[in-house]
Write an enzyme that holds these catalytic residues in place. Structure first.
Site, PDB file in Angstrom:
ATOM      1  N   CYS A   1       0.866  -1.189   0.000  1.00 44.64           N
ATOM      2  CA  CYS A   1       0.000   0.000   0.000  1.00 44.64           C
ATOM      3  C   CYS A   1       0.900   1.235   0.000  1.00 44.64           C
ATOM      4  O   CYS A   1       2.126   1.129   0.162  1.00 44.64           O
ATOM      5  CB  CYS A   1      -0.858  -0.009   1.264  1.00 44.64           C
ATOM      6  SG  CYS A   1       0.154  -0.032   2.761  1.00 44.64           S
TER       7      CYS A   1
ATOM      8  N   HIS B   1       4.638  -5.882   8.633  1.00 47.59           N
ATOM      9  CA  HIS B   1       4.546  -7.291   8.987  1.00 47.59           C
ATOM     10  C   HIS B   1       4.819  -8.182   7.789  1.00 47.59           C
ATOM     11  O   HIS B   1       3.921  -8.856   7.286  1.00 47.59           O
ATOM     12  CB  HIS B   1       3.174  -7.587   9.596  1.00 47.59           C
ATOM     13  CG  HIS B   1       3.016  -6.954  10.940  1.00 47.59           C
ATOM     14  ND1 HIS B   1       1.843  -6.421  11.394  1.00 47.59           N
ATOM     15  CD2 HIS B   1       3.913  -6.760  11.935  1.00 47.59           C
ATOM     16  CE1 HIS B   1       2.021  -5.930  12.605  1.00 47.59           C
ATOM     17  NE2 HIS B   1       3.270  -6.117  12.960  1.00 47.59           N
TER      18      HIS B   1
ATOM     19  N   CYS C   1       2.309   6.280   8.811  1.00 48.26           N
ATOM     20  CA  CYS C   1       1.446   6.512   7.655  1.00 48.26           C
ATOM     21  C   CYS C   1       0.435   7.624   7.933  1.00 48.26           C
ATOM     22  O   CYS C   1      -0.090   7.739   9.047  1.00 48.26           O
ATOM     23  CB  CYS C   1       0.710   5.213   7.334  1.00 48.26           C
ATOM     24  SG  CYS C   1      -0.414   5.359   5.938  1.00 48.26           S
TER      25      CYS C   1
ATOM     26  N   HIS D   1      -1.545  -5.172  18.822  1.00 49.11           N
ATOM     27  CA  HIS D   1      -0.979  -4.663  17.564  1.00 49.11           C
ATOM     28  C   HIS D   1      -0.306  -3.305  17.801  1.00 49.11           C
ATOM     29  O   HIS D   1      -0.849  -2.436  18.493  1.00 49.11           O
ATOM     30  CB  HIS D   1      -2.096  -4.540  16.519  1.00 49.11           C
ATOM     31  CG  HIS D   1      -1.589  -4.336  15.117  1.00 49.11           C
ATOM     32  ND1 HIS D   1      -1.067  -3.138  14.684  1.00 49.11           N
ATOM     33  CD2 HIS D   1      -1.513  -5.182  14.072  1.00 49.11           C
ATOM     34  CE1 HIS D   1      -0.701  -3.250  13.419  1.00 49.11           C
ATOM     35  NE2 HIS D   1      -0.954  -4.484  13.012  1.00 49.11           N
TER      36      HIS D   1
ATOM     37  N   GLU E   1       0.011  -0.732  15.989  1.00 56.19           N
ATOM     38  CA  GLU E   1      -0.759   0.457  15.605  1.00 56.19           C
ATOM     39  C   GLU E   1      -1.802   0.788  16.672  1.00 56.19           C
ATOM     40  O   GLU E   1      -1.984   1.954  17.041  1.00 56.19           O
ATOM     41  CB  GLU E   1      -1.449   0.226  14.256  1.00 56.19           C
ATOM     42  CG  GLU E   1      -2.236   1.458  13.809  1.00 56.19           C
ATOM     43  CD  GLU E   1      -3.153   1.185  12.633  1.00 56.19           C
ATOM     44  OE1 GLU E   1      -2.725   0.518  11.676  1.00 56.19           O
ATOM     45  OE2 GLU E   1      -4.313   1.638  12.681  1.00 56.19           O
TER      46      GLU E   1
ATOM     47  N   CYS F   1      -8.303   2.519   6.463  1.00 60.30           N
ATOM     48  CA  CYS F   1      -7.612   3.290   5.424  1.00 60.30           C
ATOM     49  C   CYS F   1      -8.079   2.851   4.046  1.00 60.30           C
ATOM     50  O   CYS F   1      -8.566   1.731   3.860  1.00 60.30           O
ATOM     51  CB  CYS F   1      -6.103   3.171   5.572  1.00 60.30           C
ATOM     52  SG  CYS F   1      -5.437   1.676   4.872  1.00 60.30           S
TER      53      CYS F   1
ATOM     54  N   SER G   1      -2.435  -7.996  10.044  1.00 55.39           N
ATOM     55  CA  SER G   1      -3.881  -7.923  10.274  1.00 55.39           C
ATOM     56  C   SER G   1      -4.648  -7.836   8.958  1.00 55.39           C
ATOM     57  O   SER G   1      -5.647  -8.528   8.752  1.00 55.39           O
ATOM     58  CB  SER G   1      -4.157  -6.696  11.143  1.00 55.39           C
ATOM     59  OG  SER G   1      -5.512  -6.431  11.198  1.00 55.39           O
ATOM     60  N   ASN G   2      -4.172  -6.996   8.050  1.00 55.89           N
ATOM     61  CA  ASN G   2      -4.950  -6.821   6.813  1.00 55.89           C
ATOM     62  C   ASN G   2      -4.916  -8.081   5.962  1.00 55.89           C
ATOM     63  O   ASN G   2      -5.886  -8.408   5.282  1.00 55.89           O
ATOM     64  CB  ASN G   2      -4.493  -5.570   6.051  1.00 55.89           C
ATOM     65  CG  ASN G   2      -3.217  -5.784   5.280  1.00 55.89           C
ATOM     66  OD1 ASN G   2      -3.248  -6.203   4.130  1.00 55.89           O
ATOM     67  ND2 ASN G   2      -2.069  -5.525   5.904  1.00 55.89           N
TER      68      ASN G   2
ATOM     69  N   SER H   1       1.542  -5.515   3.070  1.00 58.66           N
ATOM     70  CA  SER H   1       2.974  -5.508   3.369  1.00 58.66           C
ATOM     71  C   SER H   1       3.735  -6.554   2.547  1.00 58.66           C
ATOM     72  O   SER H   1       4.883  -6.854   2.855  1.00 58.66           O
ATOM     73  CB  SER H   1       3.182  -5.736   4.870  1.00 58.66           C
ATOM     74  OG  SER H   1       2.377  -6.788   5.351  1.00 58.66           O
TER      75      SER H   1
HETATM   76  S1  SF4 Z   1      -2.414  -0.411   5.566  1.00 55.35           S
HETATM   77 FE1  SF4 Z   1      -1.397   0.845   7.146  1.00 55.35          FE
HETATM   78  S2  SF4 Z   1       0.446   1.593   6.156  1.00 55.35           S
HETATM   79 FE2  SF4 Z   1      -0.898   0.871   4.530  1.00 55.35          FE
HETATM   80  S3  SF4 Z   1      -2.006   2.704   3.827  1.00 55.35           S
HETATM   81 FE3  SF4 Z   1      -3.256   1.673   5.391  1.00 55.35          FE
HETATM   82  S4  SF4 Z   1      -2.681   2.676   7.306  1.00 55.35           S
HETATM   83 FE4  SF4 Z   1      -1.108   3.168   5.831  1.00 55.35          FE
END
Ligand code: SF4
Length: 401
Positions: free
Chosen positions: A55, A85, A144, A172, A174, A280, A311-312, A380
């Site tokens: 990202c 990560h 970020c 986490h 964040e 985000c 996590s994502n 990531s």
């Molecule tokens: S996943 Fe995390 S690092 Fe990536 S754009 Fe979203 S907030 Fe920013």
């Protein structure tokens, strides 16, 4: 001399572009994108989600880390932990001589003005930042912008006397950093809820009150010190860890809104409840892209690539697993053979919260017929890793049956 903080890079973008391309670029992935995100070879078809991988926040953080290494070649450069990560990216940074702190709060005490510290994309706690500054370290801040946006809302909640309810994982980085923003004001409070089940428990307490001690036991690790549910759930504002499941975050926002309305009435709602969608856009786009891929293509299975603690990535796998067999692998090595895959079992919402170990599954790839695989990767995961996954799938499909 006051400590230096670099927040917009170090003017070495062009100087590190070649190294970044060498470490993370994939010509194969560029080809697949140009071919309508499709790869075909013999009986194998791979459909790549239209948004996947690095990202904007991760791209920038890794870029700044390379710039920092180049600019401060004669100084020790540290990371406060994993920059993102992804094991491959972290290994590259270690190989470049960047050291990882294990406990930033404690480790900071032995750093000094000669040291350079890179702050990761998900940020650090207010206390850790202060400590690095007190030690006089040079800081390269890659936090970020989307995370800063969450912090802005949480800070506002605290200033206005609202408790921040954070939909996230209390461990986490964040979420820990975000929660610390709530404590910048004397009466700032936070409560971290992981999922619908925990949100439901909080909503029930808001409506009817309950066993205060049981509440505090349940949220012992996810609540600010001195949290009192009878006092601190009267005015609440919702924020999210940026990488949570969008649909779940929206549902939790609605659950809390309805609970506060039931408790205080529609007219007084604005005095008791606030919410900002702080997922985000990159997370949302990746989740939307897999939903669209699953709707568009008849897939035999999905492969989701990314760190097990990402996590994502875990949330992408959760979306996919609702529709097709899904394998979350950390690295191309997870694709052991056409008959064996090492992967992290996908955890549905509400699953036990214990750490999940990697397992090996047999006979995962039905190669006796044409096979259609969906592929995506967390924010990531660099392109060269995704490209290597496609190459392995291709090699498996070419093996004689
Ligand atoms: S996943 Fe995390 S690092 Fe990536 S754009 Fe979203 S907030 Fe920013």
């Amino acid at each position: 001399m006051p400590p230096l903080i670099f927040r917009k890079g170090l003017d070495l973008k062009d100087a590190v572009a070649g190294a970044l391309a060498q470490d993370y670029h994939s010509a194969l992935i560029e080809e697949i994108k140009a071919n309508d995100f499709r790869y075909t070879a013999g009986r194998l078809t791979v459909h790549l989600a239209r948004e996947f991988g690095f990202c904007y926040g991760v791209d920038r953080a890794v870029d700044y880390a390379y710039q920092a290494r180049k600019r401060f070649g004669d100084r020790q450069v540290y990371l406060t932990g994993e920059i993102i990560h992804n094991p491959h990216v972290n290994d590259k940074l270690r190989a470049a001589g960047i050291r990882f702190l294990t406990d930033p709060g404690e480790d900071a005490a032995r750093l000094g003005a000669d040291d350079v510290v890179i702050l990761p994309a998900f940020g650090v706690t207010v206390a850790d930042l202060q400590q690095f500054q007190d030690q006089g370290c040079t800081l390269v801040d890659t936090t970020c912008g989307s995370v800063l946006n969450v912090w802005k809302n949480v800070t506002r909640y605290a200033r206005d006397g609202f408790t921040s309810i954070i939909h996230g994982k209390y461990r986490h980085e964040e979420t820990r950093a975000t929660a610390s923003q709530a404590l910048k004001f004397p009466n700032g409070r936070y409560l971290v809820v992981l999922d619908r089940e925990e949100a439901d428990y909080v909503c029930d307490y808001i409506r009817h009150g309950g066993d205060r001690d049981a509440f505090l036991t349940r949220f012992a690790k996810g609540a600010s010190a001195g949290f009192d549910p009878d006092r601190d759930l009267v005015r609440v504002g919702l924020a999210n860890q940026t990488t949570m499941l969008m649909s779940e975050s929206l549902e939790i926002a609605e659950m809390l809104r309805v609970a506060m309305r039931d408790r205080y009435g529609e007219e007084a709602l604005a005095d008791h409840y606030r919410a900002f969608d702080t997922i985000c856009s990159a997370t949302q786009e990746r989740q939307d892209a897999v939903v669209s891929l699953l709707e568009r293509e008849p897939l035999d299975l999905m492969v989701v690539v990314g760190g097990y603690n990402s996590s994502n990535t875990c949330n992408l796998a959760r979306i996919c697993a609702q529709q097709v067999p899904t394998y979350h692998i950390a690295e191309p090595d997870g694709l052991v053979s056409p008959t064996a895959i090492r992967h992290r079992p996908v955890q549905p919402a509400g699953a036990p919260k214990a750490p999940v170990a990697e397992i090996e599954t047999r006979d995962w790839l039905p190669l006796e017929r044409p096979i259609v695989i969906g592929l995506t990767a967390g924010a990531s995961t660099p392109n060269n890793i995704i490209g290597a996954v496609v190459q392995k799938l291709d090699a498996f499909a070419r093996l004689p049956q």
